[in-house]
Write a protein that holds these residues in place. Sequence first.
Motif, PDB file in Angstrom:
ATOM      1  N   TYR A   1       3.710   1.172  -3.149  1.00  0.00           N
ATOM      2  CA  TYR A   1       3.422   2.426  -2.461  1.00  0.00           C
ATOM      3  C   TYR A   1       3.132   3.541  -3.458  1.00  0.00           C
TER       4      TYR A   1
ATOM      5  N   GLU B   1       3.108  -2.674   2.541  1.00  0.00           N
ATOM      6  CA  GLU B   1       3.410  -3.143   3.894  1.00  0.00           C
ATOM      7  C   GLU B   1       3.880  -4.600   3.877  1.00  0.00           C
TER       8      GLU B   1
ATOM      9  N   SER C   1      -1.083   0.525  -0.233  1.00  0.00           N
ATOM     10  CA  SER C   1      -0.251   0.474   0.972  1.00  0.00           C
ATOM     11  C   SER C   1      -0.273  -0.920   1.609  1.00  0.00           C
ATOM     12  N   GLU C   2      -1.295  -1.696   1.317  1.00  0.00           N
ATOM     13  CA  GLU C   2      -1.334  -3.046   1.879  1.00  0.00           C
ATOM     14  C   GLU C   2      -0.219  -3.910   1.273  1.00  0.00           C
TER      15      GLU C   2
ATOM     16  N   GLU D   1       1.478   5.589   8.301  1.00  0.00           N
ATOM     17  CA  GLU D   1       0.394   6.062   7.434  1.00  0.00           C
ATOM     18  C   GLU D   1      -0.852   5.205   7.567  1.00  0.00           C
ATOM     19  N   ARG D   2      -0.667   3.965   7.964  1.00  0.00           N
ATOM     20  CA  ARG D   2      -1.822   3.080   8.104  1.00  0.00           C
ATOM     21  C   ARG D   2      -2.378   3.103   9.545  1.00  0.00           C
TER      22      ARG D   2
END
Lengths: 118, 309
Positions: free
Chosen positions: B239, B248, B244-245, B274-275
Amino acid sequence: MKKNSARLAPIALLALAVGFHTPALHAELVTTPDVASHESADADRAKVQRFLEQATVKERLQAMGVDGIAAADRVAALDQQEIHALAQRIDSMPAGGNITTMEWILIVLIAILVVVAL
Amino acid sequence: MKLRAACLSVAAALLLAACASLPSGDWGNPPGDPFPAWAERTDAPFHPQEEYQCGPAALATALGSAGIRRAPEDLVNEVYIPARQGSLQPEMLAAARRSGAVAYPLAPEPLALLKELAAGHPVVVLQNLLLDWMPQWHYAVVVGYDLRSRELVLRSGREQRLVMDIDAFDRSWAKSGRWAFVALPPDRLPATAAEAEYVSAVMALERVAPAAAEGAYRTALGTWPHNLVARMGLGNVAYGRGDSEAAEAAFRRAVADHPESGDAWNNLAQILHERGQAQAARQAAERAVATGGPRLPTYRRTLESIAGR
């Protein structure tokens, strides 16, 4: 009441400073050290204490001849436990180096005493 | 100079007898878990120490053996304290981290030292070369051992290959409480690594060198796939660098392995939010709040920020 608020002002400032110093994941992600710790309601107090200890250690390093910017970087590389340990006993902690002049004098003095005593 | 040395040896010899120390350690090869009778990292670099600066020299040797080239002169600014004419233990660990290595303190026992050496990991040790009440603290790097002749091989001071009798070494080492650590690259687990201690060492690395910490979290998870702190650390570092992938994926795995962890649900909720996965984010945040615990106020704020939009 007035007395109280006067006392609280520096703490509020400190809390503000702590806020700026916290390595910020922008959002409210729980940081890894927080995941690992089980500290609870007193988290804010712990933060303030950490901030004070960091300042103490930086000040002591500077007093012992480390220059300001380097001291700040060095404190930043320490983890919480290490900062706590240094804040508590930086002066009594062993410093691995070479033998100091003072120690040489002591050793030679003692050696002479021992030889004389014999 | 000769007189000095003579005085020193007389004083040391006479006073050593009076000096109490830790009981001598067990240097035997354990029957259940044997390792080679001898081992040595002959390629461990040597940096003859300058005045008072065994700390930077020892660090450079340990880091160099880990494939991280640092000159002792550069490390002086990170560990040396002029007024003490030496370096402190916590700062030795911190400087190793600043160079991108995992600094892993060893259990204070001969077996841990031997095991690391058998695995080819040089060990930084703190010795007291004089007396308990008049210490001369000194950092050196043990690079090898030979149990047949009961000897250790050290890079120490100006000695490139100092061979020390095990018992003599143990006396000097015991006076520091047998303090020792290894500095290893992120992809290499210490031979004596314990789960909580290793993850905690990586956590200290996370703030200073996040990229290195990410690798080390993976190393930890390779051995302890269910470690919550390492999994969360992996997500947090991802992060932090804007992936972000990957974050997650890490938090999803964390809640799958630890559905009881409010922290995992909270961080997953934030990432999903956020996604743009509003529904799933809200559910995750509600799970966090339902879990409760000391960080409930944080979970509530996450839920509010998700529900508020």
